[in-house]
Design a protein around this motif. Structure first.
Motif, PDB file in Angstrom:
ATOM      1  N   ALA A 143    -109.102  27.712  50.555  1.00 25.28           N
ATOM      2  CA  ALA A 143    -109.415  29.139  50.609  1.00 25.28           C
ATOM      3  C   ALA A 143    -109.116  29.863  49.302  1.00 25.28           C
ATOM      4  CB  ALA A 143    -108.647  29.802  51.747  1.00 25.28           C
ATOM      5  N   GLY A 144    -108.605  29.129  48.306  1.00 28.73           N
ATOM      6  CA  GLY A 144    -108.395  29.730  46.994  1.00 28.73           C
ATOM      7  C   GLY A 144    -106.964  30.045  46.643  1.00 28.73           C
ATOM      8  N   ALA A 145    -105.987  29.548  47.404  1.00 24.76           N
ATOM      9  CA  ALA A 145    -104.583  29.819  47.095  1.00 24.76           C
ATOM     10  C   ALA A 145    -104.144  29.047  45.864  1.00 24.76           C
ATOM     11  CB  ALA A 145    -103.702  29.450  48.282  1.00 24.76           C
ATOM     12  N   GLU A 146    -103.152  29.588  45.146  1.00 21.09           N
ATOM     13  CA  GLU A 146    -102.639  28.906  43.971  1.00 21.09           C
ATOM     14  C   GLU A 146    -101.790  27.710  44.383  1.00 21.09           C
ATOM     15  OE1 GLU A 146     -99.920  32.445  44.709  1.00 21.09           O
ATOM     16  OE2 GLU A 146    -102.039  31.914  44.879  1.00 21.09           O
ATOM     17  N   THR A 147    -101.638  26.755  43.474  1.00 27.57           N
ATOM     18  CA  THR A 147    -100.958  25.498  43.776  1.00 27.57           C
ATOM     19  C   THR A 147     -99.508  25.708  44.206  1.00 27.57           C
ATOM     20  OG1 THR A 147    -102.370  24.365  42.164  1.00 27.57           O
ATOM     21  CG2 THR A 147    -100.371  23.232  42.854  1.00 27.57           C
TER      22      THR A 147
END
Length: 257
Positions: free
Chosen positions: A20-24
């Motif tokens: 969904a586009g969350a950062e690592t």
């Protein structure tokens, strides 16, 4: 085995967030906290832009390892927010593994944003950008119409799972074509502000922001991959705009009607 279920739940949560586009860093920390809350030890959580790796040791000293590949990636902050809330409930003990997995499956299958909402949001945002960049209200109106029309082929191609780079190229090309056409119909004055505002919904702002955050957090592999992704998207936008502008100048000599 309960420890196995816990790791699977953590990986499922991480997969949804990453896709969904969350950062690592957010994905890795969420997975770690979920496994730690259930008493697992020697926990390792690691993810790249396309893969998730989780490993932990259970109460019987048996090591549980789960690997998951993430094939589809998009930007959906609603899913990220819902997984964050679920992870808090899981860590606090208000959800067991079975219930958490069921809720995660529901989040995974959330319907995308309605097409009409996407069109309206892109149009209004582009209008604001065009005016902010220095365009007139007439330019803003052109941008509003252009951005709305541009979303139609973009959504059409996305629904048919066309390669994202090609979708971006098509979006830039159609946006430029619509802008020039409306400009020659008397709607607008400054083509540069109109086109710049219209293509703003295509700009990889989330990818670039996450890339910087990953690099600052020390996740050089994920940060470099996201940076390359953002640069590729920017090149695709420029290619779509450039092809239409060059073709328009070749046909009409660079002089608008």
């Amino acid at each position: 085995m309960k420890e196995n279920d816990t790791v699977k739940v953590a990986v499922a949560a991480g997969e949804i967030m990453l896709s969904a586009g969350a950062e690592t860093m957010r994905v890795e920390e969420t997975m770690y906290r979920m496994m730690e809350a259930k008493g697992l030890t020697e926990i390792e959580s690691f993810c790249t832009t396309t893969g998730i790796f989780a490993c932990a040791t259970g109460s019987d000293d048996e090591v549980v390892t789960v690997i998951k590949r993430v094939k589809v990636r998009d930007n959906n902050l609603e899913k990220i927010a819902k997984v964050n809330e679920l992870s808090r409930c899981f860590v606090e003990g208000r959800l067991d593994e079975k219930t958490a997995m069921k809720e995660l499956n529901n989040i995974r299958h959330l319907l995308p944003y309605p097409n009409l909402l996407r069109i309206v949001a892109a149009a209004v945002a582009s209008l604001c950008f065009a005016y902010m960049f220095g365009g007139t209200w007439v330019d803003a109106v052109n941008t509003l119409i252009t951005a709305a029309l541009m979303q139609v082929p973009v959504i059409f191609l996305e629904r048919r799972r066309v390669v994202p780079t090609l979708v971006t190229i098509a979006g830039g090309a159609f946006g430029t074509l619509f802008a020039l056409t409306l400009l020659n119909l008397g709607i607008g004055e400054n083509v540069e502000f109109i086109i710049t505002g219209a293509i703003m919904p295509l700009v990889p702002g989330v990818a670039l922001t996450n890339a910087i955050r990953d690099i600052l957090d020390g996740n050089m592999l994920a940060g470099s991959a996201r940076t390359l992704e953002a640069l590729l998207t920017a090149v695709a936008i420029a290619a779509g705009v450039g092809v239409v502008l060059t073709s328009w100048m070749a046909v009409f000599g660079g002089v608008f009607w």
